[in-house]
Design an enzyme around this catalytic site. Structure first.
Site, mmCIF file in Angstrom:
data_model
loop_
_atom_site.group_PDB
_atom_site.id
_atom_site.type_symbol
_atom_site.label_atom_id
_atom_site.label_comp_id
_atom_site.label_asym_id
_atom_site.label_seq_id
_atom_site.Cartn_x
_atom_site.Cartn_y
_atom_site.Cartn_z
ATOM 1 N N CYS A 1 0.855 -1.180 0.000
ATOM 2 C CA CYS A 1 0.000 0.000 0.000
ATOM 3 C C CYS A 1 0.897 1.237 0.000
ATOM 4 C CB CYS A 1 -0.897 -0.027 1.242
ATOM 5 S SG CYS A 1 -1.823 1.492 1.528
ATOM 6 N N CYS B 1 0.523 3.152 3.684
ATOM 7 C CA CYS B 1 1.062 2.628 4.952
ATOM 8 C C CYS B 1 2.167 1.592 4.789
ATOM 9 C CB CYS B 1 -0.074 2.048 5.797
ATOM 10 S SG CYS B 1 -0.720 0.475 5.184
ATOM 11 N N CYS C 1 -7.103 -1.267 1.780
ATOM 12 C CA CYS C 1 -6.012 -1.797 2.586
ATOM 13 C C CYS C 1 -6.566 -2.101 3.977
ATOM 14 C CB CYS C 1 -4.887 -0.774 2.668
ATOM 15 S SG CYS C 1 -3.560 -1.248 3.802
ATOM 16 N N CYS D 1 -4.747 0.297 6.823
ATOM 17 C CA CYS D 1 -5.001 1.735 6.985
ATOM 18 C C CYS D 1 -6.329 2.199 6.382
ATOM 19 C CB CYS D 1 -3.851 2.559 6.421
ATOM 20 S SG CYS D 1 -3.731 2.559 4.623
ATOM 21 N N CYS E 1 -9.146 -4.850 -9.730
ATOM 22 C CA CYS E 1 -8.757 -3.737 -10.601
ATOM 23 C C CYS E 1 -8.213 -2.641 -9.692
ATOM 24 C CB CYS E 1 -9.991 -3.274 -11.374
ATOM 25 S SG CYS E 1 -9.644 -2.007 -12.581
#
Length: 147
Positions: free
Chosen positions: A54, A57, A102, A105, A126
């Site tokens: 991510c 984070c 995510c 976070c 996607c």
């Protein structure tokens, strides 16, 4: 979900803290659930072994071995790393879609569709490339960005 019922994530920051940390495009996608223009991400052509984290984070969210060419203009994966991505419902365009976030976070990554490879999961994650950072296999994953 009402503001007083927001989920608490392992990494939680104010919108101002996220704005200081992220580029304008990252903030738009990750924190405001925007969408990057198709065919603009360098990750579209990234096929090397590695992990996608991510961009907000640094939590690992995808293994590049589960990537496939979808022809949609966004990096596509048939599955996430177990427990690292959560699903939510998004009505932004007038009907329900499965939003992918995510799990560490709560940042918006993209959406899940049922038109992925039939020989694996049948799912297509996607994902906005700007929401991810690529870490090549053999390179140490970055620590979680708690600051």
């Amino acid at each position: 979900m009402a503001d007083d019922q927001r989920k608490e994530y392992e990494i939680t920051k104010t919108e101002q803290e996220w704005q200081k940390q992220l580029t304008a495009e990252e903030f738009n996608v990750l924190r405001e659930a925007g969408t990057e223009r198709p065919f603009t991400s360098p990750l579209n052509d990234e096929t090397s072994p590695g992990t996608l984290v991510c961009a907000a984070c640094k939590a690992p969210v995808y293994d590049n071995k589960h990537k496939f060419k979808s022809g949609t203009g966004w990096p596509s994966y048939d599955r996430a790393i177990d427990g690292q991505v959560e699903r939510d419902v998004d009505y932004k365009i007038g009907y329900a879609r499965t939003e992918l976030k995510c799990a560490t976070c709560g940042s918006h990554l993209g959406h899940e569709f049922d038109d992925g490879p039939r020989d694996t999961t049948g799912k297509r994650h996607c994902i906005n490339g700007v929401a991810l950072d690529f870490v090549p296999e053999g390179q140490e994953l970055p620590p979680l960005n708690r600051d």
